[in-house]
Design an enzyme around this catalytic site. Structure first.
Site, PDB file in Angstrom:
ATOM      1  N   LYS A 223       0.817  -1.217   0.000  1.00 35.89           N
ATOM      2  CA  LYS A 223       0.000   0.000   0.000  1.00 35.89           C
ATOM      3  C   LYS A 223       0.853   1.271   0.000  1.00 35.89           C
ATOM      4  O   LYS A 223       0.495   2.245  -0.634  1.00 35.89           O
ATOM      5  CB  LYS A 223      -1.032   0.025   1.126  1.00 35.89           C
ATOM      6  CG  LYS A 223      -0.589  -0.568   2.419  1.00 35.89           C
ATOM      7  CD  LYS A 223      -1.677  -0.595   3.453  1.00 35.89           C
ATOM      8  CE  LYS A 223      -1.058  -0.540   4.835  1.00 35.89           C
ATOM      9  NZ  LYS A 223       0.037  -1.529   5.052  1.00 35.89           N
TER      10      LYS A 223
ATOM     11  N   ARG B 206      -6.143   1.984  11.741  1.00 42.50           N
ATOM     12  CA  ARG B 206      -5.779   0.583  11.960  1.00 42.50           C
ATOM     13  C   ARG B 206      -6.641  -0.053  13.038  1.00 42.50           C
ATOM     14  O   ARG B 206      -6.444  -1.222  13.343  1.00 42.50           O
ATOM     15  CB  ARG B 206      -4.321   0.496  12.401  1.00 42.50           C
ATOM     16  CG  ARG B 206      -3.352   0.123  11.264  1.00 42.50           C
ATOM     17  CD  ARG B 206      -1.973   0.415  11.788  1.00 42.50           C
ATOM     18  NE  ARG B 206      -0.926  -0.443  11.350  1.00 42.50           N
ATOM     19  CZ  ARG B 206       0.046  -0.037  10.526  1.00 42.50           C
ATOM     20  NH1 ARG B 206       0.013   1.143   9.966  1.00 42.50           N
ATOM     21  NH2 ARG B 206       1.047  -0.835  10.244  1.00 42.50           N
TER      22      ARG B 206
ATOM     23  N   ARG C  63      12.498  -6.824   2.159  1.00 41.10           N
ATOM     24  CA  ARG C  63      12.183  -5.410   1.914  1.00 41.10           C
ATOM     25  C   ARG C  63      13.362  -4.495   2.253  1.00 41.10           C
ATOM     26  O   ARG C  63      14.047  -4.678   3.260  1.00 41.10           O
ATOM     27  CB  ARG C  63      10.971  -5.032   2.773  1.00 41.10           C
ATOM     28  CG  ARG C  63      10.518  -3.616   2.550  1.00 41.10           C
ATOM     29  CD  ARG C  63       9.075  -3.486   2.860  1.00 41.10           C
ATOM     30  NE  ARG C  63       8.841  -3.278   4.291  1.00 41.10           N
ATOM     31  CZ  ARG C  63       7.657  -2.872   4.767  1.00 41.10           C
ATOM     32  NH1 ARG C  63       6.655  -2.645   3.945  1.00 41.10           N
ATOM     33  NH2 ARG C  63       7.497  -2.698   6.055  1.00 41.10           N
TER      34      ARG C  63
ATOM     35  N   ARG D 133      14.298  -2.423   7.611  1.00 42.94           N
ATOM     36  CA  ARG D 133      13.680  -1.900   8.830  1.00 42.94           C
ATOM     37  C   ARG D 133      13.809  -2.919   9.951  1.00 42.94           C
ATOM     38  O   ARG D 133      13.632  -4.110   9.738  1.00 42.94           O
ATOM     39  CB  ARG D 133      12.196  -1.620   8.583  1.00 42.94           C
ATOM     40  CG  ARG D 133      11.954  -0.241   8.023  1.00 42.94           C
ATOM     41  CD  ARG D 133      10.537  -0.058   7.579  1.00 42.94           C
ATOM     42  NE  ARG D 133       9.525  -0.490   8.545  1.00 42.94           N
ATOM     43  CZ  ARG D 133       8.222  -0.339   8.345  1.00 42.94           C
ATOM     44  NH1 ARG D 133       7.781   0.228   7.234  1.00 42.94           N
ATOM     45  NH2 ARG D 133       7.355  -0.750   9.234  1.00 42.94           N
TER      46      ARG D 133
ATOM     47  N   ARG E 153       3.370  -8.324  13.877  1.00 39.07           N
ATOM     48  CA  ARG E 153       2.619  -7.293  13.137  1.00 39.07           C
ATOM     49  C   ARG E 153       1.454  -7.913  12.370  1.00 39.07           C
ATOM     50  O   ARG E 153       0.381  -7.318  12.266  1.00 39.07           O
ATOM     51  CB  ARG E 153       3.567  -6.546  12.174  1.00 39.07           C
ATOM     52  CG  ARG E 153       4.512  -5.607  12.931  1.00 39.07           C
ATOM     53  CD  ARG E 153       5.704  -5.207  12.100  1.00 39.07           C
ATOM     54  NE  ARG E 153       5.347  -4.367  10.986  1.00 39.07           N
ATOM     55  CZ  ARG E 153       6.071  -4.277   9.869  1.00 39.07           C
ATOM     56  NH1 ARG E 153       7.176  -4.996   9.724  1.00 39.07           N
ATOM     57  NH2 ARG E 153       5.695  -3.484   8.912  1.00 39.07           N
TER      58      ARG E 153
HETATM   59  P1  AMP Z   1       4.044   0.747   9.127  1.00 39.09           P
HETATM   60  O1  AMP Z   1       5.206   1.516   8.584  1.00 39.09           O
HETATM   61  O2  AMP Z   1       2.723   1.246   8.619  1.00 39.09           O
HETATM   62  O3  AMP Z   1       4.197  -0.745   8.960  1.00 39.09           O
HETATM   63  O4  AMP Z   1       4.026   1.019  10.702  1.00 39.09           O
HETATM   64  C1  AMP Z   1       5.113   0.666  11.537  1.00 39.09           C
HETATM   65  C2  AMP Z   1       4.652   0.645  12.993  1.00 39.09           C
HETATM   66  O5  AMP Z   1       4.188   1.952  13.381  1.00 39.09           O
HETATM   67  C3  AMP Z   1       3.481  -0.282  13.295  1.00 39.09           C
HETATM   68  O6  AMP Z   1       3.885  -1.620  13.532  1.00 39.09           O
HETATM   69  C4  AMP Z   1       2.888   0.380  14.543  1.00 39.09           C
HETATM   70  O7  AMP Z   1       3.657   0.081  15.701  1.00 39.09           O
HETATM   71  C5  AMP Z   1       3.056   1.862  14.241  1.00 39.09           C
HETATM   72  N1  AMP Z   1       1.872   2.419  13.527  1.00 39.09           N
HETATM   73  C6  AMP Z   1       1.816   2.874  12.242  1.00 39.09           C
HETATM   74  N2  AMP Z   1       0.577   3.302  11.931  1.00 39.09           N
HETATM   75  C7  AMP Z   1      -0.168   3.120  13.047  1.00 39.09           C
HETATM   76  C8  AMP Z   1      -1.542   3.331  13.363  1.00 39.09           C
HETATM   77  N3  AMP Z   1      -2.408   3.832  12.470  1.00 39.09           N
HETATM   78  N4  AMP Z   1      -1.957   3.025  14.620  1.00 39.09           N
HETATM   79  C9  AMP Z   1      -1.114   2.542  15.543  1.00 39.09           C
HETATM   80  N5  AMP Z   1       0.179   2.285  15.305  1.00 39.09           N
HETATM   81  C10 AMP Z   1       0.663   2.567  14.074  1.00 39.09           C
END
Ligand code: AMP
Length: 220
Positions: A18, A93, A132, A165, A176
């Site tokens: 996404k 989320r 990744r 990452r 996750r």
């Molecule tokens: P992402 O880069 O979207 O995979 O996000 C990395 C991490 O950031 C996630 O595993 C969460 O710990 C935190 N995170 C990102 N977006 C959210 C959200 N909308 N609500 C809560 N935690 C978030």
């Protein structure tokens, strides 16, 4: 693109692509790309109070509390670049976040126009996340095999250094994915019930997914 397709949410598990699609679509259509993961990582890098409180949650692959993330998005939506429209990537989320977002946007008379769900089988997600690579400078995402950079370890766009990452390690990826299943997947029916959801098969190539997105959003 019709004016009805401007305020979008891209929803899907980690590794569904996404972020890649949001960056391409935002650039092509002049929309603001708002990734809560990127915003949190910036806060972490800058050692803000938000970043310091979020770090432990992110390291464990669980969600940062709703109030923190909702306030961050509320502030981001004040920026002028969101006026032509926006793509929310990785937000909401939880049902609580979706509810807060709906109320915020109703207050601003800018309701969501579409929520796109990117679906990929869980086995494939683990493979995708394991290879990744993310650019430390501009955030662009590559993959060691399926979307390799032209020069090893270097971003095609900005020459920034690519890294894996820390939350793409196998243990955190599994956490996750579990978090996604338990807390985020219920949003699919939440948005379907509100007649906002469009499903895309995101297991295809980047170009094929982009084509599917185009067809889905252009016939709105
Ligand atoms: P992402 O880069 O979207 O995979 O996000 C990395 C991490 O950031 C996630 O595993 C969460 O710990 C935190 N995170 C990102 N977006 C959210 C959200 N909308 N609500 C809560 N935690 C978030």
């Amino acid at each position: 693109m019709s004016p009805r397709s401007h305020n979008l949410v891209f929803l899907g598990p980690p590794g569904a692509g996404k972020g890649t699609q949001a960056a391409r679509w935002a650039l092509r259509h002049g929309l603001a790309h708002i990734s809560t993961g990127d915003l949190l990582r910036e806060n972490l890098k800058d050692q803000t109070s938000v970043g310091m409180m979020a770090q432990d949650f992110m390291d464990r692959g669980v969600l940062v509390p709703d109030d923190v993330v909702c306030q961050m998005v509320r502030d981001r939506l004040e920026h002028q670049d969101t006026e032509p429209g926006f793509i929310l990537d990785g937000f909401p989320r939880t049902v609580g976040q979706a509810d807060a977002l709906a109320r915020d946007l109703a207050r601003r008379h800018r309701p969501l126009t579409r929520v796109v769900s990117f679906a990929v089988r869980e086995e494939d997600l683990v493979v995708r996340l394991a290879g990744r690579l993310t650019c430390g400078r501009c955030g662009r995402v590559f993959h060691q095999k399926s979307n390799a950079p032209k020069a090893q370890g270097v971003c095609d766009d900005c020459d920034g250094e690519l890294f894996s990452r820390s939350d793409d390690s196998e243990e955190t990826v599994l956490a996750r994915l579990a978090t996604y299943r338990e807390e985020t997947a219920p949003l699919l029916s939440w948005y379907r019930d509100r007649d906002l959801l469009t499903d895309i098969d995101a297991s295809q190539s980047i170009e094929a997914v982009e084509g599917a997105l185009e067809r889905a959003l252009e016939c709105q």
